[in-house]
Design an enzyme around this catalytic site. Structure first.
Site, PDB file in Angstrom:
ATOM      1  N   ASN A   1       0.868  -1.188   0.000  1.00  0.00           N
ATOM      2  CA  ASN A   1       0.000   0.000   0.000  1.00  0.00           C
ATOM      3  C   ASN A   1       0.904   1.238   0.000  1.00  0.00           C
ATOM      4  OD1 ASN A   1      -1.832   2.017   0.441  1.00  0.00           O
ATOM      5  ND2 ASN A   1      -2.314   1.427   2.552  1.00  0.00           N
TER       6      ASN A   1
ATOM      7  N   LYS B   1       0.080   4.318  -0.419  1.00  0.00           N
ATOM      8  CA  LYS B   1      -0.557   5.543   0.090  1.00  0.00           C
ATOM      9  C   LYS B   1      -0.295   6.711  -0.865  1.00  0.00           C
ATOM     10  CE  LYS B   1      -0.173   3.601   4.626  1.00  0.00           C
ATOM     11  NZ  LYS B   1      -0.338   3.772   6.036  1.00  0.00           N
TER      12      LYS B   1
ATOM     13  N   HIS C   1      -9.889   1.430   4.450  1.00  0.00           N
ATOM     14  CA  HIS C   1      -8.644   1.677   5.196  1.00  0.00           C
ATOM     15  C   HIS C   1      -8.908   2.737   6.267  1.00  0.00           C
ATOM     16  CE1 HIS C   1      -4.569   2.902   6.121  1.00  0.00           C
ATOM     17  NE2 HIS C   1      -4.164   1.754   5.585  1.00  0.00           N
TER      18      HIS C   1
ATOM     19  N   GLU D   1      -7.331   5.200   7.099  1.00  0.00           N
ATOM     20  CA  GLU D   1      -7.048   6.570   6.630  1.00  0.00           C
ATOM     21  C   GLU D   1      -8.186   7.112   5.758  1.00  0.00           C
ATOM     22  OE1 GLU D   1      -3.108   5.757   5.163  1.00  0.00           O
ATOM     23  OE2 GLU D   1      -2.405   5.535   7.218  1.00  0.00           O
TER      24      GLU D   1
ATOM     25  N   GLU E   1      -6.188  -4.435  10.477  1.00  0.00           N
ATOM     26  CA  GLU E   1      -5.167  -3.420  10.751  1.00  0.00           C
ATOM     27  C   GLU E   1      -5.551  -2.609  11.991  1.00  0.00           C
ATOM     28  OE1 GLU E   1      -2.818  -2.228   7.039  1.00  0.00           O
ATOM     29  OE2 GLU E   1      -4.657  -1.082   6.976  1.00  0.00           O
TER      30      GLU E   1
ATOM     31  N   GLY F   1       1.757   2.631  11.015  1.00  0.00           N
ATOM     32  CA  GLY F   1       2.773   3.679  10.977  1.00  0.00           C
ATOM     33  C   GLY F   1       3.402   4.018  12.316  1.00  0.00           C
TER      34      GLY F   1
ATOM     35  N   SER G   1       2.622  -1.602  10.590  1.00  0.00           N
ATOM     36  CA  SER G   1       4.050  -1.620  10.943  1.00  0.00           C
ATOM     37  C   SER G   1       4.770  -2.936  10.628  1.00  0.00           C
ATOM     38  CB  SER G   1       4.242  -1.259  12.418  1.00  0.00           C
ATOM     39  OG  SER G   1       3.808   0.057  12.648  1.00  0.00           O
TER      40      SER G   1
END
Ligand code: PGA
Length: 250
Positions: free
Chosen positions: A11, A13, A99, A101, A168, A174, A211
């Site tokens: 991914n 991003k 996701h 985000e 996730e 992250g 991560s």
């Protein structure tokens, strides 16, 4: 235990530009080696690079996916958006939906459900992300949150053949922090059990994301229930990405 059917989703991003394509050359070479032929590598670069990635990986077993989509399947007056039909037309096979985000940017469970239906109608495979926040975890609401995300996101979807789940935990994305290995195994087991109880599907694949790195992949790949990984930061560096793939395949 990870086997050579494992999924490795990159991914990217909001990273990458027109010269980034050269940064997947070594991954393409690796994917052609016998030992890694069955490994399922899926690159999800930003929309602007999709066609370039599709072209470059045409004669390989690497697939390309988008990172999001609109819920309207075809064309329409939706400035700034891209539909599942357009994603399919660009040569993609996958799309990431839900996701954390994009949830932060306004994706509700209902919208996610509409997007998943649209993607399946357009014959795309869906990487459906779920995950609890740190607050949910602290308040012992992880199972409740995950079950609601699954129930609502997959509402009225009968066939899960083309749906992969990516678990996730938001607090892992992250941050460099991953869940305890034993907790992760039982959490993924619970997700599979819940999906089976609701949707009568025993075979749904569950990936882990958050991560994942070349440092922790050895222990993560020993987790029996996990069928692959959704990798953000570490997937943009092909040496690190290859290291992750190599270390998890025995
Ligand atoms: P990360 O991102 O590997 O950089 O934590 C994972 C993701 O957001 O999919």
């Amino acid at each position: 235990m990870t086997n050579n059917n494992t999924y490795f989703v990159a991914n990217w991003k909001m990273y990458g530009n027109s010269s980034s394509i050269k940064h997947i050359a070594k991954v393409i070479s690796i994917s052609k080696i016998n030992k890694y032929k069955k490994v399922r590598i899926i690159y999800c670069p930003p929309y602007t690079l999709l066609e370039q990635f599709v072209k470059k990986t045409k004669k390989t077993n690497i697939s390309i996916g988008a990172q999001n989509c609109h819920y309207e399947a075809g064309y329409g007056a939706f400035t700034g958006f891209v539909s599942t039909k357009m994603i399919k037309n660009s040569g993609c096979k996958f799309v990431i939906i839900g996701h954390s985000e994009t949830r932060k940017e306004g994706d509700t469970d209902k919208k996610i459900n509409m997007k998943i239906k649209s993607a399946l109608d357009s014959k795309l495979k869906v990487i459906f992300c779920i995950g609890e926040s740190y607050k949910d975890k602290k308040n012992k609401k992880t199972n409740l949150v995950l079950n609601n995300q699954i129930k609502n996101g997959l509402n009225k979807i009968k066939n899960l053949k083309n749906v992969l789940i990516a678990y996730e935990p938001v607090w892992s994305i992250g941050t460099g922090i991953i869940p305890k290995i034993s907790n992760l195994n039982s959490q993924v087991k619970k997700i599979k059990k819940f999906i089976n109880s609701k949707f009568k599907n025993k075979n749904v694949k569950v990936l882990y994301g958050g991560s994942v790195s070349s440092k922790n992949i050895k222990s993560l790949s020993r987790i029996k229930e996990i069928d692959g990984f959704l990798i953000g930061g570490a997937s943009q560096n092909q040496n690190k990405f290859i290291d992750i793939i190599k270390k998890s395949i025995n």
